[in-house]
Design a protein around this motif. Sequence first.
Motif, PDB file in Angstrom:
ATOM      1  N   ALA A 132      22.231  41.815  84.365  1.00  0.00           N
ATOM      2  CA  ALA A 132      22.603  41.741  82.952  1.00  0.00           C
ATOM      3  C   ALA A 132      23.085  43.090  82.429  1.00  0.00           C
ATOM      4  O   ALA A 132      24.065  43.172  81.677  1.00  0.00           O
ATOM      5  CB  ALA A 132      21.405  41.255  82.129  1.00  0.00           C
ATOM      6  N   VAL A 133      22.415  44.181  82.840  1.00  0.00           N
ATOM      7  CA  VAL A 133      22.841  45.521  82.419  1.00  0.00           C
ATOM      8  C   VAL A 133      24.226  45.839  82.958  1.00  0.00           C
ATOM      9  O   VAL A 133      25.086  46.387  82.248  1.00  0.00           O
ATOM     10  CB  VAL A 133      21.813  46.562  82.892  1.00  0.00           C
ATOM     11  N   SER A 134      24.485  45.485  84.208  1.00  0.00           N
ATOM     12  CA  SER A 134      25.801  45.751  84.793  1.00  0.00           C
ATOM     13  C   SER A 134      26.900  44.987  84.049  1.00  0.00           C
ATOM     14  O   SER A 134      27.982  45.525  83.778  1.00  0.00           O
ATOM     15  CB  SER A 134      25.795  45.374  86.276  1.00  0.00           C
ATOM     16  N   GLN A 135      26.621  43.742  83.697  1.00  0.00           N
ATOM     17  CA  GLN A 135      27.616  42.958  82.948  1.00  0.00           C
ATOM     18  C   GLN A 135      27.834  43.517  81.546  1.00  0.00           C
ATOM     19  O   GLN A 135      28.964  43.522  81.041  1.00  0.00           O
ATOM     20  CB  GLN A 135      27.171  41.501  82.876  1.00  0.00           C
ATOM     21  N   LEU A 136      26.764  43.984  80.921  1.00  0.00           N
ATOM     22  CA  LEU A 136      26.924  44.592  79.591  1.00  0.00           C
ATOM     23  C   LEU A 136      27.787  45.851  79.663  1.00  0.00           C
ATOM     24  O   LEU A 136      28.687  46.048  78.827  1.00  0.00           O
ATOM     25  CB  LEU A 136      25.550  44.935  79.019  1.00  0.00           C
ATOM     26  N   ILE A 137      27.527  46.682  80.647  1.00  0.00           N
ATOM     27  CA  ILE A 137      28.323  47.909  80.777  1.00  0.00           C
ATOM     28  C   ILE A 137      29.767  47.570  81.121  1.00  0.00           C
ATOM     29  O   ILE A 137      30.706  48.213  80.616  1.00  0.00           O
ATOM     30  CB  ILE A 137      27.697  48.828  81.835  1.00  0.00           C
ATOM     31  N   ASP A 138      29.981  46.572  81.971  1.00  0.00           N
ATOM     32  CA  ASP A 138      31.355  46.159  82.299  1.00  0.00           C
ATOM     33  C   ASP A 138      32.096  45.680  81.051  1.00  0.00           C
ATOM     34  O   ASP A 138      33.280  46.010  80.848  1.00  0.00           O
ATOM     35  CB  ASP A 138      31.329  45.047  83.342  1.00  0.00           C
ATOM     36  N   ALA A 139      31.407  44.904  80.215  1.00  0.00           N
ATOM     37  CA  ALA A 139      32.043  44.437  78.987  1.00  0.00           C
ATOM     38  C   ALA A 139      32.369  45.601  78.055  1.00  0.00           C
ATOM     39  O   ALA A 139      33.438  45.628  77.427  1.00  0.00           O
ATOM     40  CB  ALA A 139      31.131  43.430  78.283  1.00  0.00           C
ATOM     41  N   TYR A 140      31.480  46.579  77.982  1.00  0.00           N
ATOM     42  CA  TYR A 140      31.739  47.743  77.141  1.00  0.00           C
ATOM     43  C   TYR A 140      32.907  48.568  77.679  1.00  0.00           C
ATOM     44  O   TYR A 140      33.778  49.005  76.914  1.00  0.00           O
ATOM     45  CB  TYR A 140      30.476  48.592  77.050  1.00  0.00           C
ATOM     46  N   VAL A 141      32.954  48.765  79.005  1.00  0.00           N
ATOM     47  CA  VAL A 141      34.060  49.533  79.599  1.00  0.00           C
ATOM     48  C   VAL A 141      35.384  48.789  79.426  1.00  0.00           C
ATOM     49  O   VAL A 141      36.437  49.408  79.176  1.00  0.00           O
ATOM     50  CB  VAL A 141      33.757  49.816  81.081  1.00  0.00           C
ATOM     51  N   ASP A 142      35.383  47.472  79.558  1.00  0.00           N
ATOM     52  CA  ASP A 142      36.608  46.698  79.332  1.00  0.00           C
ATOM     53  C   ASP A 142      37.103  46.864  77.900  1.00  0.00           C
ATOM     54  O   ASP A 142      38.317  46.957  77.659  1.00  0.00           O
ATOM     55  CB  ASP A 142      36.353  45.225  79.635  1.00  0.00           C
ATOM     56  N   GLN A 143      36.165  46.900  76.969  1.00  0.00           N
ATOM     57  CA  GLN A 143      36.552  47.117  75.577  1.00  0.00           C
ATOM     58  C   GLN A 143      37.166  48.502  75.395  1.00  0.00           C
ATOM     59  O   GLN A 143      38.200  48.641  74.702  1.00  0.00           O
ATOM     60  CB  GLN A 143      35.327  46.949  74.682  1.00  0.00           C
TER      61      GLN A 143
END
Length: 353
Positions: A163-174
């Motif tokens: 879940a943390v990895s997906q959250l960081i990926d979403a933030y980096v994509d933004q």
Amino acid sequence: MSKITIALEAAVATVIENTPQDGAARSNRQRVYVDRAFAQILKLIAPRIRHFVRQYGLTAHWEDAEQCCAIAVHRAIEAYDPAKAQFTTFVNWQIRGELQSLRFRLMTDQRPSAKKVEATTVSLSALATSIDGDEISPEAMIEDEEAVFRTEAAASDYLAEGAVSQLIDAYVDQLRKVGVEALRRRPRPKRAEAALRRAEGPRLRSATYGIDPAELEKLEAKLARDREIVERRVFQTATLDDLSLETGVTKERVRQITKRAAKAIAEIAAKDPRFAVMAEYGQPGTPKRRPAPAARTTPLLPDTNLPHNRLASVRAVDPTTLSPVLSTPAVQQVERAEPAQLAAPAPSSASLH
């Protein structure tokens, strides 16, 4: 020949006659005849089997020894030739061979190499006993009582890391979308932009069409740096000094990056349906357990609309003497009340007459 030998020869002949020679499957009738004949053979040689089991010292493994003897009888029937020997003599050697093999497998100290070093076979179940004196199996001895807890903890950590990895990926994509849009809006000389588009050639317009690849590489390097800072500072509690030394960014800049990232990640978790459980968990208004059902309130007074309660009346009593109080205004008010009003809850010091 004795009666047992004659009966054995007849039973073996029955098995051989009902066994197809070409390897075809037996019919139901043949299978029944073979099963009956085989059971008769085991019954006739049962005393011999018991004798051999005791002779080879396998009384502690009686069931295994009987299974090996049944296998020996089956192999003896398949390889039996009546023209060479009688079945009683032939089956003895088969049984001896199977029991000898079983003894070597169960009791390794019976082998010549083990006898030289005086090896002794010890059962693993006899290594430990309970309070009552019963043997404890090796599985119970090596049982880990905390295995379930560690398994659940490891599964929880694995899901949390995902879940943390997906959250960081979403933030980096933004951040990547914002950075690419800023690069696209950056003014460039017309000749440089035309040369860049000619170098790219005719292709479908993508998100990075018309942007200098060197600028994209700088953006990706910056995003990788910010990702490392966010991951280590927000989720791994790394110190500002360590991040500043390893990334070459000032501590104030690291603080600003993590502060902005924490706010953006919280907004992503609140909006993205993938992280709805994370957004709702821990909020003050969110109950962690299902609320208990509300208690049912039963009126103290009976329903005056029922036929058997129409003649009932309510009078107050003194709690100390339990005698009726007839002169209080409350009693007069209750006596003057309508029957429908008497169904409402009343104080516990009321009695029915």
